[in-house]
Enzyme design. Structure first.
Site, PDB file in Angstrom:
ATOM      1  N   LYS A 182      70.591  58.975  55.719  1.00 36.50           N
ATOM      2  CA  LYS A 182      70.678  60.207  56.511  1.00 36.50           C
ATOM      3  C   LYS A 182      70.995  61.408  55.614  1.00 36.50           C
ATOM      4  CE  LYS A 182      71.291  63.303  59.406  1.00 36.50           C
ATOM      5  NZ  LYS A 182      71.206  63.590  60.791  1.00 36.50           N
TER       6      LYS A 182
ATOM      7  N   CYS B 182      73.926  70.649  59.897  1.00 32.33           N
ATOM      8  CA  CYS B 182      73.458  69.437  59.216  1.00 32.33           C
ATOM      9  C   CYS B 182      73.047  69.727  57.782  1.00 32.33           C
ATOM     10  CB  CYS B 182      72.255  68.872  59.964  1.00 32.33           C
ATOM     11  SG  CYS B 182      72.559  68.718  61.716  1.00 32.33           S
TER      12      CYS B 182
HETATM   13  N1  SAJ Z   1      64.675  76.414  57.313  1.00 30.73           N
HETATM   14  C1  SAJ Z   1      64.075  77.298  56.420  1.00 30.73           C
HETATM   15  N2  SAJ Z   1      62.801  77.043  56.013  1.00 30.73           N
HETATM   16  C2  SAJ Z   1      62.093  75.957  56.455  1.00 30.73           C
HETATM   17  C3  SAJ Z   1      62.703  75.053  57.341  1.00 30.73           C
HETATM   18  C4  SAJ Z   1      63.997  75.313  57.760  1.00 30.73           C
HETATM   19  O1  SAJ Z   1      64.675  78.289  55.989  1.00 30.73           O
HETATM   20  O2  SAJ Z   1      60.939  75.809  56.041  1.00 30.73           O
HETATM   21  C5  SAJ Z   1      66.067  76.671  57.745  1.00 30.73           C
HETATM   22  C6  SAJ Z   1      66.199  76.892  59.255  1.00 30.73           C
HETATM   23  O3  SAJ Z   1      65.940  78.219  59.589  1.00 30.73           O
HETATM   24  C7  SAJ Z   1      67.636  76.491  59.476  1.00 30.73           C
HETATM   25  C8  SAJ Z   1      67.838  75.364  58.457  1.00 30.73           C
HETATM   26  O4  SAJ Z   1      66.818  75.489  57.508  1.00 30.73           O
HETATM   27  O5  SAJ Z   1      68.526  77.550  59.156  1.00 30.73           O
HETATM   28  C9  SAJ Z   1      67.805  73.975  59.059  1.00 30.73           C
HETATM   29  O6  SAJ Z   1      66.766  73.872  60.048  1.00 30.73           O
HETATM   30  P1  SAJ Z   1      65.826  72.601  60.190  1.00 30.73           P
HETATM   31  O7  SAJ Z   1      64.903  72.860  61.304  1.00 30.73           O
HETATM   32  O8  SAJ Z   1      65.241  72.257  58.884  1.00 30.73           O
HETATM   33  O9  SAJ Z   1      66.815  71.403  60.492  1.00 30.73           O
HETATM   34  P2  SAJ Z   1      67.991  71.155  61.568  1.00 30.73           P
HETATM   35  O10 SAJ Z   1      69.290  71.473  60.892  1.00 30.73           O
HETATM   36  O11 SAJ Z   1      67.723  71.777  62.872  1.00 30.73           O
HETATM   37  O12 SAJ Z   1      67.844  69.557  61.743  1.00 30.73           O
HETATM   38  C10 SAJ Z   1      67.908  68.725  60.603  1.00 30.73           C
HETATM   39  C11 SAJ Z   1      66.715  67.733  60.678  1.00 30.73           C
HETATM   40  N3  SAJ Z   1      66.603  67.041  59.408  1.00 30.73           N
HETATM   41  C12 SAJ Z   1      65.431  66.982  58.729  1.00 30.73           C
HETATM   42  O13 SAJ Z   1      64.422  67.537  59.106  1.00 30.73           O
HETATM   43  C13 SAJ Z   1      65.413  66.168  57.472  1.00 30.73           C
HETATM   44  C14 SAJ Z   1      66.941  66.766  61.827  1.00 30.73           C
HETATM   45  O14 SAJ Z   1      65.939  65.762  61.830  1.00 30.73           O
HETATM   46  C15 SAJ Z   1      68.320  66.111  61.701  1.00 30.73           C
HETATM   47  O15 SAJ Z   1      68.572  65.205  62.779  1.00 30.73           O
HETATM   48  C16 SAJ Z   1      69.354  67.210  61.764  1.00 30.73           C
HETATM   49  O16 SAJ Z   1      69.146  68.048  60.621  1.00 30.73           O
HETATM   50  C17 SAJ Z   1      70.732  66.593  61.743  1.00 30.73           C
HETATM   51  O17 SAJ Z   1      71.375  66.538  62.807  1.00 30.73           O
HETATM   52  O18 SAJ Z   1      71.169  66.097  60.684  1.00 30.73           O
END
Ligand code: SAJ
Length: 402
Positions: A207, A261
């Site tokens: 994870k 996360c």
């Molecule tokens: N973000 C960017 N650029 C991107 C993608 C995301 O700047 O290309 C930023 C988002 O705006 C946000 C942050 O990253 O601030 C995180 O967003 P996210 O959509 O990547 O992830 P979370 O935090 O909503 O959810 C993640 C997911 N993990 C992965 O994709 C590996 C989810 O599957 C997990 O269950 C979750 O963390 C968790 O609970 O750990």
């Protein structure tokens, strides 16, 4: 539904615990959801919800109305205990496992032989053994024989939780092989994705690895945005061109990385392996430094005005959610306010009020703002075009204004 496991006690009714509890309730299990907040417990018992997530309201209402979901301040006896409490970090990015500890202690008096205890909270390597299993052992339970303990990390994406709870593959790692099998069989009852079996320590690190992978890749995109700014090249075009290579898939830059996360979990690896986790740590620092870089860009523009009105679009940590935890946009707005160089207004369509920020409608922003800073790519903002904003100074950290 598994004939051996009929009753479930879910500890923690947040973004993971509540969807899980209500899903299991609608699948016919008899579920008690436990939370320390009387307000949360009351809200759920009325069939209502305290967080924003697509379709969660319908699921909770249906589970509560069927009598299969009740919320309570105290745990109850059950066949399966699912711990879904927060695992934040303390000062200096050290993991704070106090909620896992409290939850394990709280359920210990209710556990009976044959029960299954699952830790779903994202945790540093060793937590399932050293905290959950150990606390149950100290309370007199025979964890080598008749109480099964496993880690099954939640992997759902906020905004798609109900779909991913069922469809994602799950990793299940027990503290011993028997616990792995018992826990895996339980998940197979309601998960349509594959249930992959391992040990608890590997499950914990899997994870953390998934979220660190994403963090490192977002850091790459954020670093590119700094390089492109210096070279006066449009980073969004650059990335879309580079992504046309069959083996390149760069993520999107933004104002920083938020949420509970991705901005947190890599530190659980770094804390235990500081010498080895060099790339993971650098990625964290790159992403954490992005809000200050955005502020610098805003200040440069604001200096041209006497006291401009700066409108910040979005304070949630990402698009189309109401979650402000670890949000880089909140950090940016707070620091901008503290600089006192402008009137700072905020438009956040997913919340109704904020204790520190003045909330405005998008219409009001378009009338009053001198500088518009796009911080979150909410669907409401995607209608904005360069032509529409031609009289404003626009700083678009998400690349949505075309
Ligand atoms: N973000 C960017 N650029 C991107 C993608 C995301 O700047 O290309 C930023 C988002 O705006 C946000 C942050 O990253 O601030 C995180 O967003 P996210 O959509 O990547 O992830 P979370 O935090 O909503 O959810 C993640 C997911 N993990 C992965 O994709 C590996 C989810 O599957 C997990 O269950 C979750 O963390 C968790 O609970 O750990």
């Amino acid at each position: 539904m598994n004939s051996n496991f009929n009753t479930i006690c879910v500890i923690g009714l947040g973004y993971i615990g509540l969807p899980t509890a209500s899903l299991l309730g609608t699948k016919g299990y008899n579920v008690t959801g436990v939370d320390v907040s009387p307000k949360v417990v009351d809200t759920i018992n009325q069939g209502k919800i305290h967080i924003v997530e697509p379709d969660l309201d319908i699921l909770v209402k249906s589970a509560v109305n069927s009598g299969n979901l009740k919320a309570s301040l105290e745990p109850v006896k059950a066949d399966v205990f699912i711990i879904a409490v927060p695992t934040p970090f303390k000062e200096n990015n050290v993991p704070d496992l106090s909620y896992v500890e409290q939850a394990s202690k709280a359920i210990a008096p209710y556990i009976e032989p044959g029960n299954l205890v699952i830790l779903e909270s994202t945790s540093p390597v060793g937590t399932t053994e050293d905290y959950v299993a150990n606390i149950l052992k100290e309370a007199g339970h025979d964890i080598d024989k008749d109480v099964f303990v496993a880690h099954c990390p939640e992997r759902v994406l906020p905004g798609r939780i109900l779909i991913e709870l069922v469809q994602n593959d799950r990793i299940v790692g027990g503290i011993n092989p028997k616990s792995t099998t018992v826990a895996a069989n339980f998940y197979k009852e309601f998960v349509s994705g594959q249930v992959l079996e391992t040990d608890s320590r590997t499950a914990e690190l899997s994870k953390l690895t998934e979220n660190s992978f994403r963090d490192v890749n977002i850091a790459f995109a954020n670093e590119l945005s700094l390089i492109c700014d210096k070279e006066n090249i449009d980073v969004w075009s650059l990335i879309s061109l580079a992504n046309r290579h069959p083996r390149v898939n760069i993520l999107q830059p933004g104002p920083g990385v938020g949420g509970h996360c991705i901005a947190v979990d890599p530190w659980f690896i770094i804390d235990r392996a500081p010498e080895e986790a060099r790339l993971i740590k650098t990625a964290r620092l790159v992403n954490d430094s992005k809000p200050d870089w955005v502020i610098k860009k805003i200040v440069e523009k604001a200096e041209k005005f006497k006291k401009p009105t700066i409108a910040c679009l979005g304070i949630a940590f990402k698009a189309d959610v109401d979650d402000l935890r670890e949000s880089p946009s909140v950090e940016i707005v707070s620091k901008l306010q503290a600089l006192d160089i402008a009137d700072v207004i905020v438009c956040e369509p997913n919340i109704n009020e904020h204790s520190k920020f003045e909330l405005s409608t998008l219409d009001n922003v378009l009338t009053t703002a001198d500088i518009i800073v796009v911080l979150v790519d909410h669907k409401e903002f995607k209608t904005l075009t360069a032509a529409k904003l031609s009289e404003k100074i626009v700083i678009d950290t998400r690349g949505i204004v075309k």
